[in-house]
Scaffold this motif. Structure first.
Motif, mmCIF file in Angstrom:
data_model
loop_
_atom_site.group_PDB
_atom_site.id
_atom_site.type_symbol
_atom_site.label_atom_id
_atom_site.label_comp_id
_atom_site.label_asym_id
_atom_site.label_seq_id
_atom_site.Cartn_x
_atom_site.Cartn_y
_atom_site.Cartn_z
ATOM 1 N N ALA A 1 28.867 4.593 16.527
ATOM 2 C CA ALA A 1 28.972 4.112 15.148
ATOM 3 C C ALA A 1 30.453 4.086 14.782
ATOM 4 O O ALA A 1 30.947 4.872 13.974
ATOM 5 C CB ALA A 1 28.190 5.023 14.203
ATOM 6 N N SER A 2 31.151 3.159 15.380
ATOM 7 C CA SER A 2 32.623 3.182 15.398
ATOM 8 C C SER A 2 33.273 2.902 14.049
ATOM 9 O O SER A 2 34.470 3.104 13.895
ATOM 10 C CB SER A 2 33.137 2.168 16.426
ATOM 11 O OG SER A 2 32.671 0.865 16.113
ATOM 12 N N SER B 1 19.084 9.815 18.304
ATOM 13 C CA SER B 1 20.199 9.129 18.970
ATOM 14 C C SER B 1 20.331 7.693 18.483
ATOM 15 O O SER B 1 21.405 7.092 18.590
ATOM 16 C CB SER B 1 19.994 9.153 20.486
ATOM 17 O OG SER B 1 18.768 8.522 20.835
ATOM 18 N N GLU B 2 19.241 7.157 17.907
ATOM 19 C CA GLU B 2 19.270 5.776 17.402
ATOM 20 C C GLU B 2 20.318 5.576 16.320
ATOM 21 O O GLU B 2 20.818 4.459 16.126
ATOM 22 C CB GLU B 2 17.886 5.390 16.855
ATOM 23 C CG GLU B 2 16.835 5.113 17.893
ATOM 24 C CD GLU B 2 16.170 6.371 18.423
ATOM 25 O OE1 GLU B 2 15.252 6.246 19.246
ATOM 26 O OE2 GLU B 2 16.574 7.490 18.000
ATOM 27 N N PRO C 1 13.043 9.886 10.970
ATOM 28 C CA PRO C 1 12.315 8.992 11.880
ATOM 29 C C PRO C 1 13.265 8.173 12.741
ATOM 30 O O PRO C 1 14.281 7.674 12.259
ATOM 31 C CB PRO C 1 11.507 8.104 10.928
ATOM 32 C CG PRO C 1 12.246 8.142 9.635
ATOM 33 C CD PRO C 1 12.864 9.516 9.554
ATOM 34 N N SER C 2 12.907 8.047 14.033
ATOM 35 C CA SER C 2 13.739 7.254 14.936
ATOM 36 C C SER C 2 13.744 5.782 14.551
ATOM 37 O O SER C 2 14.656 5.045 14.942
ATOM 38 C CB SER C 2 13.244 7.415 16.377
ATOM 39 O OG SER C 2 11.887 7.002 16.485
ATOM 40 N N GLY D 1 19.792 21.747 17.187
ATOM 41 C CA GLY D 1 20.023 21.124 18.480
ATOM 42 C C GLY D 1 21.445 20.630 18.610
ATOM 43 O O GLY D 1 22.369 21.144 17.974
ATOM 44 N N ALA D 2 21.624 19.618 19.429
ATOM 45 C CA ALA D 2 22.954 19.081 19.707
ATOM 46 C C ALA D 2 23.264 17.885 18.817
ATOM 47 O O ALA D 2 22.370 17.119 18.451
ATOM 48 C CB ALA D 2 23.052 18.673 21.168
ATOM 49 N N ILE D 3 24.524 17.746 18.469
ATOM 50 C CA ILE D 3 24.983 16.514 17.824
ATOM 51 C C ILE D 3 25.087 15.467 18.932
ATOM 52 O O ILE D 3 25.820 15.662 19.903
ATOM 53 C CB ILE D 3 26.348 16.712 17.156
ATOM 54 C CG1 ILE D 3 26.258 17.784 16.067
ATOM 55 C CG2 ILE D 3 26.851 15.398 16.563
ATOM 56 C CD1 ILE D 3 27.599 18.156 15.469
ATOM 57 N N PRO D 4 24.347 14.366 18.837
ATOM 58 C CA PRO D 4 24.353 13.395 19.946
ATOM 59 C C PRO D 4 25.730 12.767 20.140
ATOM 60 O O PRO D 4 26.376 12.358 19.175
ATOM 61 C CB PRO D 4 23.315 12.348 19.514
ATOM 62 C CG PRO D 4 23.199 12.497 18.031
ATOM 63 C CD PRO D 4 23.467 13.933 17.738
ATOM 64 N N SER D 5 26.180 12.733 21.387
ATOM 65 C CA SER D 5 27.485 12.120 21.676
ATOM 66 C C SER D 5 27.481 10.640 21.345
ATOM 67 O O SER D 5 28.534 10.036 21.103
ATOM 68 C CB SER D 5 27.851 12.338 23.144
ATOM 69 O OG SER D 5 26.860 11.777 23.986
#
Length: 442
Positions: free
Chosen positions: A270-271, A240-241, A215-216, A261-265
């Motif tokens: 999340a440094s 992406s959240e 869930p977002s 799908g894609a791994i969100p850039s």
């Protein structure tokens, strides 16, 4: 010594009566504790023999924690004491339980408790920590389990045999900081109401049968430090959240699902991440170069997906982007069709790097001699690719190397003599390369 068997109906029922007795104004606390001692395994009784005695205050006894003025029992830690038997429904809660205002923690972990979890254990409104992990408890969680736990901060139910869905009442525990439900058989979707737990720091739902999407609303849990949804049946994309709104995240484990799908850039936002494990899914995009910006990352596992390198140029490849991280200890990209060359800058990867695994990645070109700069390497796995050229002599400089896998490539020439001088080596795979010859005499 054999296991001391708890009478079948005594574990939960006795424990509740015991707690009630401890808090009864006319009770003898030490007598109640000594009565409980009779139901603890003989092995643990040996430990308690000279401790649980009337010669010392109960607040000095192992497993008993006191607090407040005057001193009262506030926590019972009975973990690993060999408790056995069932946790059956208890029926009417003993009247003394309604007056309990001090008990904050119950720890019955690492015992042999079985049966279902009685809803009455959740009637103690002062409880902040409940730990029933590492038992054999089964069944559904009571639907109203959390309605009377306004102070609950930590709930540990991992490694049992629980099933069904997570009760919706649990998402009303707004002070919850730790939720550990791993290694059970929970099913259903992960509720959107998870986002209500805004104080959550550690979330472990791994090794269950959860399905559907992440869930977002997880983005509302901005205090999260560890998030483990591994080994489930989750599908869809990573919200992406997770990257945008979880600035405190240290560990993200999503391996062993059906994510795609894609791994969100945005995950690079999340440094503070030290562990990122997305292995064994169905991601099918180029690997975001932004992952190389995670300067605190120590362990990266993207193995066994359908990920590609963003660039065919070795010096601008994803591997090259990781050279800016000086903390990496593990890189696993095996089982992805990277279809690229190894850059010479591979020698600039962290000197702390211990594991570099790139098997079955459609790698081509030669193995750079600079790989010999990775002085901490324990495991170097480059097998089942299309690598050509010779085995660099510099690999013989890797004094800590224990495993070297180069099988299934197109390497040729001589096997470097220095490989035979690596004293810690116990695993060497060079098969499937007919052009290799035995090392030349030194």
């Amino acid at each position: 010594m054999g296991i001391y068997s708890f009478p079948r109906l005594v574990s939960a029922h006795f424990l509740m009566l015991f707690i009630a007795q401890v808090y009864s104004l006319n009770s003898d606390v030490s007598s109640a504790l000594l009565a409980l001692k009779a139901y603890i395994s003989p092995e643990s009784q040996n430990v308690l023999a000279n401790n649980w005695t009337t010669a010392t205050s109960v607040c000095n006894w192992i497993g008993v924690i006191c607090g407040g003025q005057p001193q009262r029992v506030v926590a019972l830690n009975l973990s690993s004491m060999g408790l056995d038997g069932t946790l059956p429904p208890i029926g009417t809660t003993p009247s003394a339980l309604g007056s309990i205002t001090s008990l904050k923690k119950i720890d019955l972990s690492y015992n042999k408790l079985s049966g279902s979890i009685a809803s009455t254990i959740f009637n103690l409104s002062s409880l902040q920590i409940i730990d029933l992990s590492h038992n054999m408890l089964a069944g559904n969680l009571p639907a109203d389990m959390a309605n009377r736990l306004p102070e609950l901060k930590e709930l540990y139910l991992s490694r049992n045999q629980l099933y069904g869905q997570i009760p919706s009442s649990l998402f009303n525990c707004r002070q919850l900081k730790v939720l550990s439900l791993s290694s059970n058989s929970f099913t259903g979707n992960i509720s959107i109401n998870l986002g209500n737990l805004t104080m959550l720091k550690d979330l472990d739902l791994s090794t269950n049968n959860f399905e559907g999407r992440i869930p977002s609303s997880i983005g509302n849990c901005s205090s999260l430090k560890t998030m483990n949804f591994s080994e489930n049946n989750l599908e869809g994309a990573i919200p992406s959240e997770i990257g945008l709104f979880l600035p405190n995240l240290l560990e993200l484990q999503l391996q062993g699902n059906k994510l795609q799908g894609a791994i969100p850039s945005s995950i690079a936002n999340a440094s503070k991440l030290t562990l990122l494990d997305l292995a064994d899914n169905s991601f099918n995009s180029p690997i975001p170069m932004t992952i190389g910006n995670l300067k605190n990352l120590q362990k990266l596992d993207l193995g066994h997906n359908q990920l590609r390198s963003e660039s065919y140029s070795p010096e601008s490849s994803f591997i090259n982007s990781l050279t800016y991280n000086r903390n990496l200890r593990r890189i696993v990209l095996s089982g992805n069709p990277l279809d690229t060359m190894l850059p010479m800058s591979i020698g600039n990867l962290s000197t702390s790097l211990e594991y570099l695994e790139l098997t079955n990645c459609k790698l081509k070109g030669s193995i750079p001699a600079e790989v010999g700069n990775l002085s901490s390497l324990i495991s170097l796995k480059l097998g089942n690719n299309a690598l050509t050229g010779v085995i660099p002599d510099t690999i013989g400089h890797l004094e800590n190397l224990q495993s070297l896998q180069l099988q299934g490539n197109k390497l040729q020439g001589f096997i470097p003599y220095d490989l035979c001088l690596l004293g810690k080596m116990f695993e060497l795979f060079l098969g499937g390369m007919s052009s290799l010859d035995l090392y030349q005499n030194a």
